[in-house]
Design an enzyme around this catalytic site. Structure first.
Site, PDB file in Angstrom:
ATOM      1  N   ASP A  11       5.522   4.762  -9.689  1.00 40.97           N
ATOM      2  CA  ASP A  11       4.514   3.708  -9.910  1.00 40.97           C
ATOM      3  C   ASP A  11       3.137   4.201  -9.453  1.00 40.97           C
ATOM      4  O   ASP A  11       2.519   3.654  -8.546  1.00 40.97           O
ATOM      5  CB  ASP A  11       4.882   2.414  -9.178  1.00 40.97           C
ATOM      6  CG  ASP A  11       4.947   2.592  -7.653  1.00 40.97           C
ATOM      7  OD1 ASP A  11       4.732   1.585  -6.937  1.00 40.97           O
ATOM      8  OD2 ASP A  11       5.173   3.729  -7.192  1.00 40.97           O
ATOM      9  N   ASP A  16       2.496   8.883  -5.485  1.00 43.03           N
ATOM     10  CA  ASP A  16       3.320   9.210  -6.660  1.00 43.03           C
ATOM     11  C   ASP A  16       2.694  10.371  -7.449  1.00 43.03           C
ATOM     12  O   ASP A  16       3.390  11.258  -7.933  1.00 43.03           O
ATOM     13  CB  ASP A  16       3.423   8.012  -7.598  1.00 43.03           C
ATOM     14  CG  ASP A  16       3.973   6.771  -6.957  1.00 43.03           C
ATOM     15  OD1 ASP A  16       3.234   6.115  -6.196  1.00 43.03           O
ATOM     16  OD2 ASP A  16       5.154   6.459  -7.195  1.00 43.03           O
ATOM     17  N   ASN A  40       2.772  -0.401  -7.385  1.00 42.65           N
ATOM     18  CA  ASN A  40       1.437  -0.227  -6.775  1.00 42.65           C
ATOM     19  C   ASN A  40       0.366  -0.972  -7.563  1.00 42.65           C
ATOM     20  O   ASN A  40      -0.631  -1.431  -7.005  1.00 42.65           O
ATOM     21  CB  ASN A  40       1.083   1.258  -6.687  1.00 42.65           C
ATOM     22  CG  ASN A  40       1.826   1.939  -5.566  1.00 42.65           C
ATOM     23  OD1 ASN A  40       2.060   1.349  -4.518  1.00 42.65           O
ATOM     24  ND2 ASN A  40       2.251   3.175  -5.799  1.00 42.65           N
ATOM     25  N   THR A 123      10.287   6.754  -6.856  1.00 40.06           N
ATOM     26  CA  THR A 123       9.221   6.665  -5.843  1.00 40.06           C
ATOM     27  C   THR A 123       8.479   5.328  -5.946  1.00 40.06           C
ATOM     28  O   THR A 123       7.362   5.187  -5.450  1.00 40.06           O
ATOM     29  CB  THR A 123       8.201   7.821  -5.996  1.00 40.06           C
ATOM     30  OG1 THR A 123       7.576   7.705  -7.287  1.00 40.06           O
ATOM     31  CG2 THR A 123       8.872   9.172  -5.858  1.00 40.06           C
ATOM     32  N   PHE A 164       7.649  -1.476   1.062  1.00 46.58           N
ATOM     33  CA  PHE A 164       7.134  -2.005  -0.204  1.00 46.58           C
ATOM     34  C   PHE A 164       8.098  -1.822  -1.379  1.00 46.58           C
ATOM     35  O   PHE A 164       8.403  -2.781  -2.091  1.00 46.58           O
ATOM     36  CB  PHE A 164       5.792  -1.321  -0.528  1.00 46.58           C
ATOM     37  CG  PHE A 164       5.160  -1.788  -1.809  1.00 46.58           C
ATOM     38  CD1 PHE A 164       5.272  -1.025  -2.961  1.00 46.58           C
ATOM     39  CD2 PHE A 164       4.467  -2.992  -1.866  1.00 46.58           C
ATOM     40  CE1 PHE A 164       4.688  -1.444  -4.158  1.00 46.58           C
ATOM     41  CE2 PHE A 164       3.883  -3.426  -3.054  1.00 46.58           C
ATOM     42  CZ  PHE A 164       3.992  -2.648  -4.206  1.00 46.58           C
ATOM     43  N   ASN A 165       8.557  -0.578  -1.647  1.00 46.15           N
ATOM     44  CA  ASN A 165       9.372  -0.334  -2.844  1.00 46.15           C
ATOM     45  C   ASN A 165      10.636  -1.197  -2.874  1.00 46.15           C
ATOM     46  O   ASN A 165      11.060  -1.655  -3.928  1.00 46.15           O
ATOM     47  CB  ASN A 165       9.787   1.140  -2.937  1.00 46.15           C
ATOM     48  CG  ASN A 165       8.625   2.040  -3.309  1.00 46.15           C
ATOM     49  OD1 ASN A 165       7.637   1.588  -3.884  1.00 46.15           O
ATOM     50  ND2 ASN A 165       8.721   3.314  -2.955  1.00 46.15           N
ATOM     51  N   GLN A 226      -6.595   2.865   3.669  1.00 40.84           N
ATOM     52  CA  GLN A 226      -5.624   2.505   4.722  1.00 40.84           C
ATOM     53  C   GLN A 226      -6.275   2.442   6.095  1.00 40.84           C
ATOM     54  O   GLN A 226      -5.859   1.661   6.952  1.00 40.84           O
ATOM     55  CB  GLN A 226      -4.431   3.470   4.685  1.00 40.84           C
ATOM     56  CG  GLN A 226      -3.668   3.347   3.362  1.00 40.84           C
ATOM     57  CD  GLN A 226      -2.383   4.126   3.346  1.00 40.84           C
ATOM     58  OE1 GLN A 226      -1.405   3.784   4.023  1.00 40.84           O
ATOM     59  NE2 GLN A 226      -2.334   5.170   2.530  1.00 40.84           N
ATOM     60  N   HIS A 238       4.061   9.429   1.425  1.00 36.24           N
ATOM     61  CA  HIS A 238       5.458   9.035   1.221  1.00 36.24           C
ATOM     62  C   HIS A 238       6.175   9.805   0.101  1.00 36.24           C
ATOM     63  O   HIS A 238       7.144  10.518   0.335  1.00 36.24           O
ATOM     64  CB  HIS A 238       5.529   7.545   0.864  1.00 36.24           C
ATOM     65  CG  HIS A 238       4.835   6.628   1.811  1.00 36.24           C
ATOM     66  ND1 HIS A 238       5.335   6.309   3.071  1.00 36.24           N
ATOM     67  CD2 HIS A 238       3.676   5.936   1.684  1.00 36.24           C
ATOM     68  CE1 HIS A 238       4.511   5.457   3.663  1.00 36.24           C
ATOM     69  NE2 HIS A 238       3.490   5.215   2.857  1.00 36.24           N
ATOM     70  N   ASP A 239       5.730   9.606  -1.129  1.00 36.38           N
ATOM     71  CA  ASP A 239       6.532   9.992  -2.298  1.00 36.38           C
ATOM     72  C   ASP A 239       6.814  11.486  -2.448  1.00 36.38           C
ATOM     73  O   ASP A 239       7.930  11.863  -2.831  1.00 36.38           O
ATOM     74  CB  ASP A 239       5.878   9.449  -3.577  1.00 36.38           C
ATOM     75  CG  ASP A 239       5.873   7.931  -3.598  1.00 36.38           C
ATOM     76  OD1 ASP A 239       5.020   7.347  -4.264  1.00 36.38           O
ATOM     77  OD2 ASP A 239       6.731   7.336  -2.905  1.00 36.38           O
TER      78      ASP A 239
HETATM   79  O1  RIB Z   1       5.947   2.040   0.935  1.00 34.53           O
HETATM   80  C1  RIB Z   1       5.451   3.204   0.329  1.00 34.53           C
HETATM   81  C2  RIB Z   1       5.826   3.250  -1.124  1.00 34.53           C
HETATM   82  O2  RIB Z   1       5.263   2.137  -1.798  1.00 34.53           O
HETATM   83  C3  RIB Z   1       5.274   4.484  -1.862  1.00 34.53           C
HETATM   84  O3  RIB Z   1       6.144   4.815  -2.901  1.00 34.53           O
HETATM   85  C4  RIB Z   1       3.971   3.987  -2.416  1.00 34.53           C
HETATM   86  O4  RIB Z   1       3.574   4.713  -3.586  1.00 34.53           O
HETATM   87  C5  RIB Z   1       4.326   2.589  -2.796  1.00 34.53           C
HETATM   88  O5  RIB Z   1       4.971   2.632  -4.060  1.00 34.53           O
HETATM   89 CA    CA Z   2       5.251   4.942  -5.176  1.00 32.56          CA
END
Ligand code: RIB
Ligand code: CA
Length: 311
Positions: A11, A16, A40, A123, A164-165, A226, A238-239
């Site tokens: 996303d 990503d 996102n 991701t 979040f994901n 952030q 993260h991804d």
């Molecule tokens: O929480 C982080 C995740 O949520 C990552 O994949 C970021 O791109 C969002 O999708």
């Molecule tokens: Ca992501």
């Protein structure tokens, strides 16, 4: 050595984008295709971003537009981090729309039925993968493993409990975790150890080539947003950890344990309940990332940025 065949469901989303670049540039990976999820940003924006990234770096793979919303919950986006476009910070040339005619779930099904031993990397919210598993259950025999960025052994990042994901589509994550396919979780407990800082950004700007400028411009916005929103000094990347762990299987250390998604509808909705100490003696259905070699991770990222691939 045979390349690892992968499908990415994503996303984009700043992190990503770097995961896609890392996969495309690796000589160890064969990227079969990309399905896009909403998360996102809206599906229109995450799809557009995916197409722009692939056109800009000449990544020639099918890109399929996936679900515009989660299976059950109301849609959620993450504008405070990724901005109005979902990829604020970099202006792409204008490209014509050329998405695959299939939707995200159908692309996943078709690519899996045509290949064996595929790793499915997610991701973003896992809606497309969940639908693919329901659409054609036999695809499980074509999946070597699922690697998902999501969840956390400890606290969340959009609620005290949830990452979040997973929060966006907890039911989809539940389906993936109960698919019977070997599954690895790359959660916040790992990704919060690889932080984009001003120093990392300046190091990338210094390289000065196409990929490093792309990385630096995106990460500048990713970090500044952030800093503003969460008052942090470093932004977890993260991804790309999902891809980096495929390129170097010594990067992340895992523990096998039972993981269940809280799909009830209280304040813990979307929590990944990770039974680290096996209290429940329930089936160990997930390999959970517990630690990462941070130095090796950044070496991988900068080796990718410096490489001649996709320049
Ligand atoms: O929480 C982080 C995740 O949520 C990552 O994949 C970021 O791109 C969002 O999708
Ligand atoms: Ca992501």
């Amino acid at each position: 050595m045979e390349k690892k065949k992968i499908i990415i469901d994503c996303d984009p989303g700043h992190d990503d984008a770097i995961a896609l670049l890392l996969a495309a540039c690796s000589s160890k990976i064969k990227l079969l295709g990309i399905s896009v999820s909403s998360g996102n940003q809206t599906i229109e924006k995450t799809s557009r971003n995916t197409l722009n990234i692939c056109r800009y770096f000449d990544i020639k793979v099918p890109i399929a537009v996936g679900c515009s919303r989660p299976l059950v919950s109301e849609p959620m986006i993450c504008e405070e981090v990724h901005g109005k476009s979902g990829l604020d910070g970099f202006d792409f040339p204008k490209y014509e729309d050329k998405f695959d005619s299939r939707n995200g779930a159908s692309l996943i099904v078709d690519l899996l039925l045509k290949n064996e031993g595929v790793t499915v990397v997610t991701t973003g919210p896992m809606t497309n993968l969940a639908l693919a598993l329901r659409l054609k259950p036999e695809i499980v025999h074509h999946i070597k493993e699922i690697i998902f960025m999501g969840g956390s052994v400890d606290n969340g990042n959009v609620s005290p409990a949830a990452e979040f994901n997973i929060l966006v589509d907890a039911e989809a994550a539940h389906i993936a975790l109960h698919s019977g396919v070997p599954i690895k979780m790359i959660g916040l407990n790992v990704t919060r150890k690889v932080l984009v800082t001003d120093e990392i950004i300046n190091r990338a700007f210094t390289i000065g080539n196409k990929k490093s400028i792309f990385f630096a411009k995106l990460m500048r916005v990713f970090l500044d947003n952030q800093k503003k929103a969460f008052h942090i000094v470093g932004a977890p990347l993260h991804d790309p950890v999902t891809i980096a762990s495929l390129i170097d299987d010594s990067l992340v250390s895992y523990q096998s344990m039972n993981v269940e998604i809280d799909i009830s509808h209280g304040n813990s909705h979307g929590r990944t309940n990770c039974d680290v100490f096996d209290y429940l003696h329930a089936p160990k259905n997930c390999l959970v990332g517990m630690n990462i070699d941070v130095k090796k991770f950044w070496n991988q990222i900068f080796n990718c940025l410096r490489s001649k691939s996709h320049e």
